[in-house]
Design a protein around this motif. Structure first.
Motif, mmCIF file in Angstrom:
data_model
loop_
_atom_site.group_PDB
_atom_site.id
_atom_site.type_symbol
_atom_site.label_atom_id
_atom_site.label_comp_id
_atom_site.label_asym_id
_atom_site.label_seq_id
_atom_site.Cartn_x
_atom_site.Cartn_y
_atom_site.Cartn_z
ATOM 1 N N ALA A 66 0.826 -1.209 0.000
ATOM 2 C CA ALA A 66 0.000 0.000 0.000
ATOM 3 C C ALA A 66 0.859 1.256 0.000
ATOM 4 N N ASP A 67 1.917 1.264 0.799
ATOM 5 C CA ASP A 67 2.830 2.413 0.841
ATOM 6 C C ASP A 67 3.469 2.644 -0.529
ATOM 7 N N LEU A 68 3.925 1.559 -1.134
ATOM 8 C CA LEU A 68 4.642 1.685 -2.404
ATOM 9 C C LEU A 68 3.700 2.117 -3.523
ATOM 10 N N GLU A 69 2.497 1.579 -3.521
ATOM 11 C CA GLU A 69 1.520 1.986 -4.536
ATOM 12 C C GLU A 69 1.200 3.470 -4.419
ATOM 13 N N GLU A 70 0.994 3.947 -3.194
ATOM 14 C CA GLU A 70 0.718 5.370 -2.987
ATOM 15 C C GLU A 70 1.841 6.237 -3.532
ATOM 16 N N ALA A 71 3.073 5.793 -3.315
ATOM 17 C CA ALA A 71 4.225 6.591 -3.730
ATOM 18 C C ALA A 71 4.430 6.583 -5.239
ATOM 19 N N ILE A 72 4.272 5.427 -5.874
ATOM 20 C CA ILE A 72 4.617 5.279 -7.295
ATOM 21 C C ILE A 72 3.515 5.792 -8.221
ATOM 22 N N LYS A 73 2.278 5.735 -7.778
ATOM 23 C CA LYS A 73 1.160 6.132 -8.630
ATOM 24 C C LYS A 73 1.356 7.552 -9.171
ATOM 25 N N GLY A 74 1.295 7.706 -10.485
ATOM 26 C CA GLY A 74 1.360 9.019 -11.116
ATOM 27 C C GLY A 74 2.754 9.577 -11.325
ATOM 28 N N GLN A 75 3.786 8.832 -10.934
ATOM 29 C CA GLN A 75 5.155 9.334 -11.104
ATOM 30 C C GLN A 75 5.640 9.127 -12.543
ATOM 31 N N ASP A 76 6.625 9.908 -12.937
ATOM 32 C CA ASP A 76 7.280 9.733 -14.240
ATOM 33 C C ASP A 76 8.581 8.951 -14.113
ATOM 34 N N ILE A 77 9.317 9.197 -13.031
ATOM 35 C CA ILE A 77 10.610 8.553 -12.807
ATOM 36 C C ILE A 77 10.668 8.084 -11.360
ATOM 37 N N VAL A 78 11.115 6.844 -11.171
ATOM 38 C CA VAL A 78 11.359 6.303 -9.835
ATOM 39 C C VAL A 78 12.855 6.094 -9.684
ATOM 40 N N TYR A 79 13.430 6.693 -8.649
ATOM 41 C CA TYR A 79 14.852 6.530 -8.337
ATOM 42 C C TYR A 79 14.944 5.843 -6.985
ATOM 43 N N ALA A 80 15.519 4.644 -6.962
ATOM 44 C CA ALA A 80 15.608 3.837 -5.744
ATOM 45 C C ALA A 80 17.053 3.756 -5.281
ATOM 46 N N ASN A 81 17.289 4.225 -4.063
ATOM 47 C CA ASN A 81 18.625 4.200 -3.464
ATOM 48 C C ASN A 81 18.483 3.586 -2.065
ATOM 49 N N LEU A 82 18.443 2.259 -2.027
ATOM 50 C CA LEU A 82 18.039 1.532 -0.836
ATOM 51 C C LEU A 82 19.153 0.633 -0.329
ATOM 52 N N SER A 83 19.013 0.191 0.905
ATOM 53 C CA SER A 83 19.907 -0.817 1.462
ATOM 54 C C SER A 83 19.060 -1.836 2.199
ATOM 55 N N GLY A 84 19.475 -3.094 2.140
ATOM 56 C CA GLY A 84 18.711 -4.153 2.767
ATOM 57 C C GLY A 84 18.476 -5.287 1.790
ATOM 58 N N PRO A 85 17.289 -5.902 1.821
ATOM 59 C CA PRO A 85 17.005 -7.036 0.927
ATOM 60 C C PRO A 85 16.738 -6.561 -0.507
ATOM 61 N N MET A 86 17.808 -6.288 -1.232
ATOM 62 C CA MET A 86 17.698 -5.627 -2.530
ATOM 63 C C MET A 86 16.853 -6.411 -3.529
ATOM 64 N N ASN A 87 16.949 -7.735 -3.482
ATOM 65 C CA ASN A 87 16.158 -8.546 -4.409
ATOM 66 C C ASN A 87 14.663 -8.361 -4.161
ATOM 67 N N HIS A 88 14.273 -8.331 -2.894
ATOM 68 C CA HIS A 88 12.856 -8.130 -2.570
ATOM 69 C C HIS A 88 12.407 -6.715 -2.919
ATOM 70 N N PHE A 89 13.283 -5.739 -2.689
ATOM 71 C CA PHE A 89 12.965 -4.362 -3.085
ATOM 72 C C PHE A 89 12.720 -4.290 -4.597
ATOM 73 N N ALA A 90 13.639 -4.865 -5.366
ATOM 74 C CA ALA A 90 13.517 -4.809 -6.826
ATOM 75 C C ALA A 90 12.223 -5.454 -7.294
ATOM 76 N N GLN A 91 11.906 -6.607 -6.729
ATOM 77 C CA GLN A 91 10.690 -7.310 -7.122
ATOM 78 C C GLN A 91 9.449 -6.476 -6.831
ATOM 79 N N ALA A 92 9.405 -5.860 -5.649
ATOM 80 C CA ALA A 92 8.253 -5.046 -5.275
ATOM 81 C C ALA A 92 8.132 -3.811 -6.157
ATOM 82 N N ILE A 93 9.262 -3.167 -6.428
ATOM 83 C CA ILE A 93 9.240 -1.941 -7.228
ATOM 84 C C ILE A 93 8.811 -2.234 -8.660
ATOM 85 N N VAL A 94 9.387 -3.265 -9.263
ATOM 86 C CA VAL A 94 9.031 -3.609 -10.645
ATOM 87 C C VAL A 94 7.548 -3.953 -10.744
ATOM 88 N N LYS A 95 7.046 -4.754 -9.809
ATOM 89 C CA LYS A 95 5.630 -5.125 -9.853
ATOM 90 C C LYS A 95 4.735 -3.896 -9.746
#
Length: 219
Positions: A66-95
Motif C-alpha cells: 500500500a505504501d509503495l503503490e501510494e508513492a509510485i502512482k502518477g510518477q514519471d521517474i522512480v529513483y531507488a537508493n536503498l539498502s537491505g534485501p535488494m532482491n525483494h525491493f527490486a521485485q516489489a518496485i518492478v511489480k
C-alpha cells in the motif's frame, strides 16, 4: 550530447519519486534538483526526519504494497537508493511500476555484481562484500528481465569528498576504479533524471578516474 529536455519552454513538470530519500547519495540528488522548477519531487523514507525541503514527503516501507503503490502512482521517474534485501525491493518496485504503468527506473546496486572487477581489486572486493553481491545481482536480474526502462547504477566504493569527478563503464566492460564520491554518483543520477533517454536499458558503473589500485586508498 543529449539535450536537457527541461530546457524546452512550456513543458509539464516531471514527477520524480526518490525511494530511500534519507540516504547520503539521495540527499545530494535532492540538493541538485530542489530548485529546478521543472521537477516535482516526492521523497519516500521509513524515517522522514530531516527531509525539510519543498516536496511531497511520504513515510513508508518499500515492502508494504500500500505504501509503495501510494508513492509510485502518477510518477514519471522512480529513483531507488536503498539498502537491505535488494532482491525483494527490486521485485516489489518492478511489480508496482508495472501495475501503475510507470516506466522509468533508476536503481542503485554495487560494483562487482557481474564479477566485472578484475585483478587484486576484484579479489579484495569479493572478499569484503561478496555475500551481499548475491542479493544485488538478483535485484539486477529482476530489473533487467522486466519491461521497465531502467538504468542500474553500480558505484565503486563511496567517499564523502566534495567533488563531482567521475567516469562511467557499461555492462561487460571491466571496472577498475576503486572509489567515487557520493556527490559524483548523485551528479550522474541527476543527469539521468534530467535526460531520461540517457543510458536506457543499461547497467552503468560509476568510478573516479585515476583511482585504480588493489583496494580503495582510504581502506
Amino acid at each position: 550530447m543529449i539535450e536537457n529536455i527541461y530546457s524546452k519552454p512550456n513543458i509539464m513538470k516531471t514527477k520524480v519519486l526518490i525511494l530511500g530519500a534519507n540516504g547520503a547519495i539521495a540527499q545530494h540528488v535532492v540538493s541538485f534538483l530542489k530548485d529546478n522548477s521543472n521537477i516535482e519531487l516526492t521523497l519516500f523514507a521509513r524515517n522522514t526526519n530531516g527531509l525539510n525541503v519543498d516536496a511531497q514527503i511520504i513515510k513508508g516501507d518499500v515492502l508494504n504494497p500500500a505504501d509503495l503503490e501510494e508513492a509510485i502512482k502518477g510518477q514519471d521517474i522512480v529513483y531507488a537508493n536503498l539498502s537491505g534485501p535488494m532482491n525483494h525491493f527490486a521485485q516489489a518496485i518492478v511489480k508496482t511500476m508495472d501495475d501503475e504503468a510507470v516506466k522509468r527506473l533508476i536503481f542503485v546496486t554495487s560494483l562487482g555484481i557481474y564479477k566485472e572487477v578484475p585483478g587484486k581489486f576484484g579479489e579484495w572486493n569479493e572478499a569484503i562484500i561478496g555475500a551481499d553481491l548475491v542479493r544485488y545481482r538478483q535485484a539486477a536480474d529482476i530489473i533487467e528481465n522486466s519491461d521497465i526502462d531502467y538504468t542500474i547504477v553500480r558505484p565503486s566504493w563511496l567517499t564523502d569528498k566534495e567533488e563531482t569527478d567521475y567516469e562511467t563503464t557499461q555492462k561487460g566492460e571491466g571496472f577498475t576504479g576503486t572509489e567515487v564520491s557520493r556527490k559524483s554518483v548523485a551528479s550522474y543520477i541527476t543527469n539521468i533524471i534530467l535526460n531520461p533517454d540517457k543510458d536506457l536499458k543499461a547497467s552503468v558503473g560509476v568510478q573516479k578516474p585515476g583511482s585504480e589500485g588493489d583496494k580503495p586508498a582510504f581502506m
